[in-house]
Write an enzyme that holds these catalytic residues in place. Structure first.
Site, PDB file in Angstrom:
ATOM      1  N   SER A  30     -10.890  -3.060  -2.026  1.00 53.62           N
ATOM      2  CA  SER A  30     -12.147  -2.407  -1.648  1.00 53.62           C
ATOM      3  C   SER A  30     -13.357  -2.874  -2.474  1.00 53.62           C
ATOM      4  CB  SER A  30     -11.995  -0.879  -1.700  1.00 53.62           C
ATOM      5  OG  SER A  30     -11.012  -0.457  -0.773  1.00 53.62           O
ATOM      6  N   ASN A  83     -10.484 -13.104   1.850  1.00 49.40           N
ATOM      7  CA  ASN A  83      -9.232 -13.152   2.594  1.00 49.40           C
ATOM      8  C   ASN A  83      -9.475 -12.491   3.953  1.00 49.40           C
ATOM      9  OD1 ASN A  83      -6.642 -12.865   3.574  1.00 49.40           O
ATOM     10  ND2 ASN A  83      -5.986 -11.364   2.041  1.00 49.40           N
ATOM     11  N   GLU A 129      -4.317  -6.445  -7.639  1.00 50.71           N
ATOM     12  CA  GLU A 129      -4.733  -5.659  -6.475  1.00 50.71           C
ATOM     13  C   GLU A 129      -3.894  -4.389  -6.399  1.00 50.71           C
ATOM     14  OE1 GLU A 129      -6.736  -8.196  -3.300  1.00 50.71           O
ATOM     15  OE2 GLU A 129      -4.596  -8.442  -2.999  1.00 50.71           O
ATOM     16  N   GLU A 161       0.394  -7.256   1.336  1.00 57.12           N
ATOM     17  CA  GLU A 161       0.849  -7.143   2.734  1.00 57.12           C
ATOM     18  C   GLU A 161       2.064  -8.038   2.982  1.00 57.12           C
ATOM     19  OE1 GLU A 161      -3.083  -7.747   4.278  1.00 57.12           O
ATOM     20  OE2 GLU A 161      -3.591  -5.839   3.316  1.00 57.12           O
ATOM     21  N   LYS A 186      -7.485 -12.196   6.390  1.00 59.01           N
ATOM     22  CA  LYS A 186      -6.266 -11.604   6.957  1.00 59.01           C
ATOM     23  C   LYS A 186      -6.138 -12.001   8.430  1.00 59.01           C
ATOM     24  CE  LYS A 186      -6.563  -8.052   3.483  1.00 59.01           C
ATOM     25  NZ  LYS A 186      -6.306  -6.668   3.089  1.00 59.01           N
ATOM     26  N   HIS A 207       0.644 -11.611  -1.669  1.00 58.05           N
ATOM     27  CA  HIS A 207      -0.302 -10.555  -1.301  1.00 58.05           C
ATOM     28  C   HIS A 207       0.500  -9.296  -0.955  1.00 58.05           C
ATOM     29  CE1 HIS A 207      -3.139  -8.171   0.972  1.00 58.05           C
ATOM     30  NE2 HIS A 207      -4.066  -8.794   0.276  1.00 58.05           N
ATOM     31  N   GLY A 222      -8.026  -1.846   1.247  1.00 62.38           N
ATOM     32  CA  GLY A 222      -8.405  -1.383   2.583  1.00 62.38           C
ATOM     33  C   GLY A 222      -8.584   0.120   2.696  1.00 62.38           C
TER      34      GLY A 222
HETATM   35  P1  PGA Z   1      -9.908  -5.053   0.881  1.00 65.51           P
HETATM   36  O1  PGA Z   1      -8.668  -6.058   0.779  1.00 65.51           O
HETATM   37  O2  PGA Z   1     -11.070  -5.705   0.182  1.00 65.51           O
HETATM   38  O3  PGA Z   1     -10.144  -4.859   2.353  1.00 65.51           O
HETATM   39  O4  PGA Z   1      -9.492  -3.780   0.190  1.00 65.51           O
HETATM   40  C1  PGA Z   1      -8.402  -6.753  -0.402  1.00 65.51           C
HETATM   41  C2  PGA Z   1      -7.180  -7.621  -0.237  1.00 65.51           C
HETATM   42  O5  PGA Z   1      -6.224  -7.195   0.427  1.00 65.51           O
HETATM   43  O6  PGA Z   1      -7.135  -8.742  -0.765  1.00 65.51           O
END
Ligand code: PGA
Length: 256
Positions: A215, A9, A169, A99, A11, A97, A175
């Site tokens: 992560s 992803n 997640e 976010e 983003k 997601h 992140g």
């Molecule tokens: P990340 O994001 O690997 O940077 O932690 C995962 C995600 O938001 O799908």
């Protein structure tokens, strides 16, 4: 048998040339990734078509959208429909997601509509669930996951469930560099699969892929992917460089 899916992803990252180089790097290393692993790239909307053009040389790397609107078309400035995603070459789309939930305020009703539109539009949907840190600390993880499943998946039919992937997640791991331990992740995945079995039956539950996200890196992916109920990874930051994305795609498969 559930095939392992490694999804990147992107983003809101990468300009056009960076996107092109990244895809080129992934394609150059693809022969090193075991053939039973499926790869998925989820770029920003504006790069979907150029990425689709680059992916024409392989059927092993699929394309997905980061979000979808619930209507087929209309006066919805900035939104993208399921049929547009399909037309641009997508097979998959993310729904819910964290976010989208926490930055853009997508609520359960919105997500239920988006999920139905994605499935009705012929896409495979990756529905994301996960608890926030305070909820984990208050031992509410399972209740939060149950609610996120019930509110959005309730009433889906067996045929629709066949085009559904879940992504667990934990919000505190996205992140942050703080990954769930394989044990914590496995517990949550097993819980999700039990709930799916109760709601949709064992046969459906055993087919639905459940990805882990938060992560994921080349050096922690093998242990996570080795867990019984972890069927792949949804990768953010580490999907922005070809070597780390390929490293995750190869992790634990015996090649490196
Ligand atoms: P990340 O994001 O690997 O940077 O932690 C995962 C995600 O938001 O799908």
């Amino acid at each position: 048998m559930r095939t392992t899916l490694i999804a990147g992803n992107w983003k809101m990252h990468l300009l056009s040339e960076e996107a092109r180089q990244l895809v080129r790097g992934i394609l150059a290393g693809l022969a090193r990734v075991p053939s039973e692993r499926e790869l998925l790239l989820i770029p920003p909307y504006v790069w979907l078509m150029p990425v689709a053009a680059q992916l024409r040389e392989t059927s092993r790397v699929k394309l997905g959208g980061q979000d979808v609107h619930w209507e087929g078309e209309g006066a919805f400035t900035s939104a993208i429909s399921a049929s547009m995603l399909r037309d641009a070459g997508c097979e998959y789309v993310l729904v819910g997601h964290s976010e989208r939930r926490h930055v853009f305020g997508d609520d359960a009703r919105t997500l239920a509509r988006k999920l139905r539109a994605a499935l009705a539009g012929g896409l495979q949907a990756i529905y994301c669930v996960g608890e926030q840190l305070a909820q984990r600390e208050a031992q509410e993880t399972e209740a939060v996951l149950d609610r996120q499943l019930q509110e959005v998946l309730g009433g889906l039919g067996t045929e629709e469930m066949q085009r559904l992937t879940l992504a667990y997640e934990p919000v505190w791991a996205i992140g942050t560099g703080r990954t769930a331990t394989p044990e914590i992740a496995q517990q949550a995945h097993a819980h999700l699969r039990r709930r799916l079995a109760e709601e949709f039956g064992e046969a459906v539950a055993s087919q639905v892929r459940i990805l882990y996200g938060g992560s994921v890196k080349p050096d922690n992916a093998a242990e996570l992917l080795a867990q019984t109920d972890i069927d792949g990874a949804l990768v953010g930051g580490a999907s922005l460089a070809a070597e780390s994305f390929l490293g995750i795609a190869m992790a634990g498969s015996g090649v490196s």
